[in-house]
Design an enzyme around this catalytic site. Sequence first.
Site, PDB file in Angstrom:
ATOM      1  NE  ARG A 158      13.311   4.896   7.533  1.00  0.00           N
ATOM      2  CZ  ARG A 158      12.332   5.127   8.148  1.00  0.00           C
ATOM      3  NH1 ARG A 158      11.912   4.204   9.023  1.00  0.00           N
ATOM      4  NH2 ARG A 158      11.845   6.256   7.956  1.00  0.00           N
TER       5      ARG A 158
ATOM      6  CE1 TYR B 140       8.665   7.864   0.190  1.00  0.00           C
ATOM      7  CE2 TYR B 140       9.888   8.386   1.879  1.00  0.00           C
ATOM      8  CZ  TYR B 140       8.999   8.454   1.109  1.00  0.00           C
ATOM      9  OH  TYR B 140       8.388   9.781   1.418  1.00  0.00           O
ATOM     10  CG  ASP B 141      15.641   6.238   3.023  1.00  0.00           C
ATOM     11  OD1 ASP B 141      14.115   6.452   2.948  1.00  0.00           O
ATOM     12  OD2 ASP B 141      16.055   6.086   4.071  1.00  0.00           O
TER      13      ASP B 141
ATOM     14  CG  ASN C 246       8.191  12.913  10.072  1.00  0.00           C
ATOM     15  OD1 ASN C 246       9.351  13.183   9.994  1.00  0.00           O
ATOM     16  ND2 ASN C 246       7.768  11.738  10.390  1.00  0.00           N
TER      17      ASN C 246
ATOM     18  NE  ARG D  85       2.235   8.732   6.489  1.00  0.00           N
ATOM     19  CZ  ARG D  85       2.020   9.718   5.430  1.00  0.00           C
ATOM     20  NH1 ARG D  85       2.926  10.495   5.084  1.00  0.00           N
ATOM     21  NH2 ARG D  85       0.946   9.550   4.356  1.00  0.00           N
TER      22      ARG D  85
ATOM     23  CB  SER E  45      -2.597   8.350  11.199  1.00  0.00           C
ATOM     24  OG  SER E  45      -1.272   7.694  10.641  1.00  0.00           O
TER      25      SER E  45
ATOM     26  CG  PHE F  31       0.945   7.749  18.845  1.00  0.00           C
ATOM     27  CD1 PHE F  31       1.167   6.406  18.494  1.00  0.00           C
ATOM     28  CD2 PHE F  31       1.968   8.554  18.971  1.00  0.00           C
ATOM     29  CE1 PHE F  31       2.655   5.939  18.672  1.00  0.00           C
ATOM     30  CE2 PHE F  31       3.442   8.034  19.785  1.00  0.00           C
ATOM     31  CZ  PHE F  31       3.481   6.954  19.262  1.00  0.00           C
TER      32      PHE F  31
ATOM     33  CB  THR G 144      13.580  13.927  17.747  1.00  0.00           C
ATOM     34  OG1 THR G 144      14.676  13.935  16.825  1.00  0.00           O
ATOM     35  CG2 THR G 144      14.136  13.774  19.262  1.00  0.00           C
TER      36      THR G 144
ATOM     37  NE  ARG H 100      13.476  12.331   9.252  1.00  0.00           N
ATOM     38  CZ  ARG H 100      12.780  11.370   8.694  1.00  0.00           C
ATOM     39  NH1 ARG H 100      11.338  11.374   9.073  1.00  0.00           N
ATOM     40  NH2 ARG H 100      13.117  10.313   8.336  1.00  0.00           N
TER      41      ARG H 100
HETATM   42  P1  NAD Z   1      -0.110   9.175   0.342  1.00  0.00           P
HETATM   43  O1  NAD Z   1       0.488   7.728   0.463  1.00  0.00           O
HETATM   44  O2  NAD Z   1      -1.171   9.406   1.390  1.00  0.00           O
HETATM   45  O3  NAD Z   1      -0.238   9.801  -1.038  1.00  0.00           O
HETATM   46  C1  NAD Z   1       0.384   9.286  -1.958  1.00  0.00           C
HETATM   47  C2  NAD Z   1      -0.328   8.843  -3.331  1.00  0.00           C
HETATM   48  O4  NAD Z   1       0.254   8.654  -4.623  1.00  0.00           O
HETATM   49  C3  NAD Z   1      -1.644   8.139  -3.123  1.00  0.00           C
HETATM   50  O5  NAD Z   1      -2.572   8.858  -3.348  1.00  0.00           O
HETATM   51  C4  NAD Z   1      -1.216   7.020  -3.989  1.00  0.00           C
HETATM   52  O6  NAD Z   1      -2.456   6.242  -4.307  1.00  0.00           O
HETATM   53  C5  NAD Z   1      -0.424   7.370  -5.217  1.00  0.00           C
HETATM   54  N1  NAD Z   1       0.506   6.829  -5.840  1.00  0.00           N
HETATM   55  C6  NAD Z   1       1.261   5.824  -5.240  1.00  0.00           C
HETATM   56  N2  NAD Z   1       1.902   5.194  -6.141  1.00  0.00           N
HETATM   57  C7  NAD Z   1       1.504   5.732  -7.527  1.00  0.00           C
HETATM   58  C8  NAD Z   1       1.584   5.585  -8.692  1.00  0.00           C
HETATM   59  N3  NAD Z   1       2.579   4.488  -9.115  1.00  0.00           N
HETATM   60  N4  NAD Z   1       1.062   5.959  -9.845  1.00  0.00           N
HETATM   61  C9  NAD Z   1       0.080   7.012  -9.303  1.00  0.00           C
HETATM   62  N5  NAD Z   1      -0.190   7.122  -8.084  1.00  0.00           N
HETATM   63  C10 NAD Z   1       0.484   6.480  -7.234  1.00  0.00           C
HETATM   64  O7  NAD Z   1       1.062  10.007   0.875  1.00  0.00           O
HETATM   65  P2  NAD Z   1       1.562  11.553   1.200  1.00  0.00           P
HETATM   66  O8  NAD Z   1       1.566  11.643   2.760  1.00  0.00           O
HETATM   67  O9  NAD Z   1       0.253  12.315   0.656  1.00  0.00           O
HETATM   68  O10 NAD Z   1       2.741  11.977   0.212  1.00  0.00           O
HETATM   69  C11 NAD Z   1       2.715  12.395  -0.963  1.00  0.00           C
HETATM   70  C12 NAD Z   1       4.218  12.801  -1.339  1.00  0.00           C
HETATM   71  O11 NAD Z   1       4.891  13.653  -0.505  1.00  0.00           O
HETATM   72  C13 NAD Z   1       5.023  11.415  -1.465  1.00  0.00           C
HETATM   73  O12 NAD Z   1       5.664  11.474  -2.734  1.00  0.00           O
HETATM   74  C14 NAD Z   1       5.738  11.563  -0.369  1.00  0.00           C
HETATM   75  O13 NAD Z   1       6.984  10.756  -0.653  1.00  0.00           O
HETATM   76  C15 NAD Z   1       6.002  12.864  -0.134  1.00  0.00           C
HETATM   77  N6  NAD Z   1       6.086  12.992   1.369  1.00  0.00           N
HETATM   78  C16 NAD Z   1       5.505  13.170   2.334  1.00  0.00           C
HETATM   79  C17 NAD Z   1       5.574  13.145   3.699  1.00  0.00           C
HETATM   80  C18 NAD Z   1       4.774  13.243   4.555  1.00  0.00           C
HETATM   81  O14 NAD Z   1       4.892  13.442   5.902  1.00  0.00           O
HETATM   82  N7  NAD Z   1       3.205  13.186   4.437  1.00  0.00           N
HETATM   83  C19 NAD Z   1       7.000  13.341   3.914  1.00  0.00           C
HETATM   84  C20 NAD Z   1       8.082  13.281   3.066  1.00  0.00           C
HETATM   85  C21 NAD Z   1       7.681  13.242   1.661  1.00  0.00           C
HETATM   86  N1  UDP Z   2       6.348   5.033  15.360  1.00  0.00           N
HETATM   87  C1  UDP Z   2       5.960   4.704  16.721  1.00  0.00           C
HETATM   88  N2  UDP Z   2       4.807   3.974  17.036  1.00  0.00           N
HETATM   89  C2  UDP Z   2       3.942   3.828  15.820  1.00  0.00           C
HETATM   90  C3  UDP Z   2       4.655   4.345  14.214  1.00  0.00           C
HETATM   91  C4  UDP Z   2       5.494   4.997  14.393  1.00  0.00           C
HETATM   92  O1  UDP Z   2       6.956   4.673  17.712  1.00  0.00           O
HETATM   93  O2  UDP Z   2       2.883   3.344  16.024  1.00  0.00           O
HETATM   94  C5  UDP Z   2       7.776   5.584  15.465  1.00  0.00           C
HETATM   95  C6  UDP Z   2       8.707   5.251  14.386  1.00  0.00           C
HETATM   96  O3  UDP Z   2       9.604   4.211  14.881  1.00  0.00           O
HETATM   97  C7  UDP Z   2       9.347   6.563  13.946  1.00  0.00           C
HETATM   98  C8  UDP Z   2       8.554   7.636  14.264  1.00  0.00           C
HETATM   99  O4  UDP Z   2       7.473   7.096  15.036  1.00  0.00           O
HETATM  100  O5  UDP Z   2      10.510   6.641  14.962  1.00  0.00           O
HETATM  101  C9  UDP Z   2       8.022   8.261  12.941  1.00  0.00           C
HETATM  102  O6  UDP Z   2       7.476   7.241  12.203  1.00  0.00           O
HETATM  103  P1  UDP Z   2       6.603   7.548  10.722  1.00  0.00           P
HETATM  104  O7  UDP Z   2       6.409   6.165  10.252  1.00  0.00           O
HETATM  105  O8  UDP Z   2       5.530   8.218  11.085  1.00  0.00           O
HETATM  106  O9  UDP Z   2       7.613   8.175  10.048  1.00  0.00           O
HETATM  107  P2  UDP Z   2       9.102   7.933   9.383  1.00  0.00           P
HETATM  108  O10 UDP Z   2       9.736   7.021  10.370  1.00  0.00           O
HETATM  109  O11 UDP Z   2       9.285   7.834   8.152  1.00  0.00           O
HETATM  110  O12 UDP Z   2       9.707   9.416   9.819  1.00  0.00           O
END
Ligand code: NAD
Ligand code: UDP
Length: 328
Positions: free
Chosen positions: A150, A153-154, A182, A194, A197, A199, A218, A285
């Site tokens: 991870r 990303y992290d 999330n 994720r 989506s 489930f 959680t 979380r």
């Molecule tokens: P997503 O994957 O649906 O959207 C990300 C978008 O960025 C996509 O359209 C992808 O094509 C574009 N992208 C990726 N790499 C790129 C690059 N190099 N140049 C240009 N475009 C690029 O994800 P999301 O859930 O919409 O997340 C959007 C942002 O929010 C991300 O930065 C993510 O880290 C942050 N975020 C989302 C969540 C969440 O739960 N959805 C949680 C924490 C942080």
């Molecule tokens: N998870 C799960 N089944 C799935 C997808 C994810 O049990 O089909 C769990 C995963 O292990 C995590 C939580 O759901 O504990 C959230 O996962 P997600 O990938 O949505 O986001 P993140 O781990 O980045 O919070």
Amino acid sequence: MPLDAKSILPARIAVTGGAGFLGSHLCDLLLAEGHEVLCIDNFYTGTRRNIEHLLPNPRFELMRHDVTFPLYIEVDAIYNLACPASPVHYQFDPVQTTKTSVIGAINVLGLAKRLKVPVLQASTSEIYGDPLEHPQTEAYWGNVNTIGPRACYDEGKRCAETLFFDYHRQHKMQIKVARIFNTYGPRMHPNDGRVVSNFVVQALTGQDITIFGDGSQTRSFCYVDDLVDGLFRLMTSPPDVTGPVNLGNPQEFTIAELATEVLDLVGGSSKLVRKPLPQDDPRQRQPDIRLAREKLGWEPAIPLREGLRKTIAYFEALLAEKGRRGAE
Ligand code: NAD
Ligand code: UDP
């Protein structure tokens, strides 16, 4: 002299990652607020479908571009959302994920510096890693494995936060950092991987619901409309509000509870099955959102059940459309 984001309204606003899940909803909101929107995306995880409805709008423009390369555009504010967010997708090409976060941040910050405009970073609760403090406040420094799967990303997102604050201190730039927890809702990719989506699609198609581990870990799930409202409030907040600020729904659920809730709403015959817990999967979380309440007057309004109903309706329509297209 820092700019006041409010003084530049209405404006031309760039949204990187604008064709993604959160980005497309943010584009909707900004257009509804009267702005012009320049959506920048390389379609790595985003789709044209998410923004198709915006293409006829004369205030909307789409630019295919990878943020790891410099951008030369003229805008009044920038939301930086470009980055894959699902563990399956960000781990598929981990080097590209780090590049997108780090080099992408440098390019976006460089652009904002030249233009002297405010810039908002979509950071993440992953900054906290597998947290040893619960719930997580912005003051917590996190517990992240620097060499695990991870980490691309992290650590990429942590480095992006560092860059935002260094540009702020060094170049007096107006920055905004949101730590997003999330978030779920319509326009998540059906193969996104994720949990929500997965489930919902599994329940709607009668497949097994895949619970990773024992399901006792959680998460706190925020509906997308609430989240993008928080991003907008942060961008339009006074210049001294830089964040980082947590944005998420503090209602915490186990993954097993989420599965039961989805099954209850969808009905059908899916069974719950156990799969191995991915490495470094955070145990718990939950955001502490006192800062967002105080500085932005923000808190989520949509409870999980209501948000899930809207999400299920979206995926139902999507799957029916795919079915029709398949039958043609
Ligand atoms: P997503 O994957 O649906 O959207 C990300 C978008 O960025 C996509 O359209 C992808 O094509 C574009 N992208 C990726 N790499 C790129 C690059 N190099 N140049 C240009 N475009 C690029 O994800 P999301 O859930 O919409 O997340 C959007 C942002 O929010 C991300 O930065 C993510 O880290 C942050 N975020 C989302 C969540 C969440 O739960 N959805 C949680 C924490 C942080
Ligand atoms: N998870 C799960 N089944 C799935 C997808 C994810 O049990 O089909 C769990 C995963 O292990 C995590 C939580 O759901 O504990 C959230 O996962 P997600 O990938 O949505 O986001 P993140 O781990 O980045 O919070």
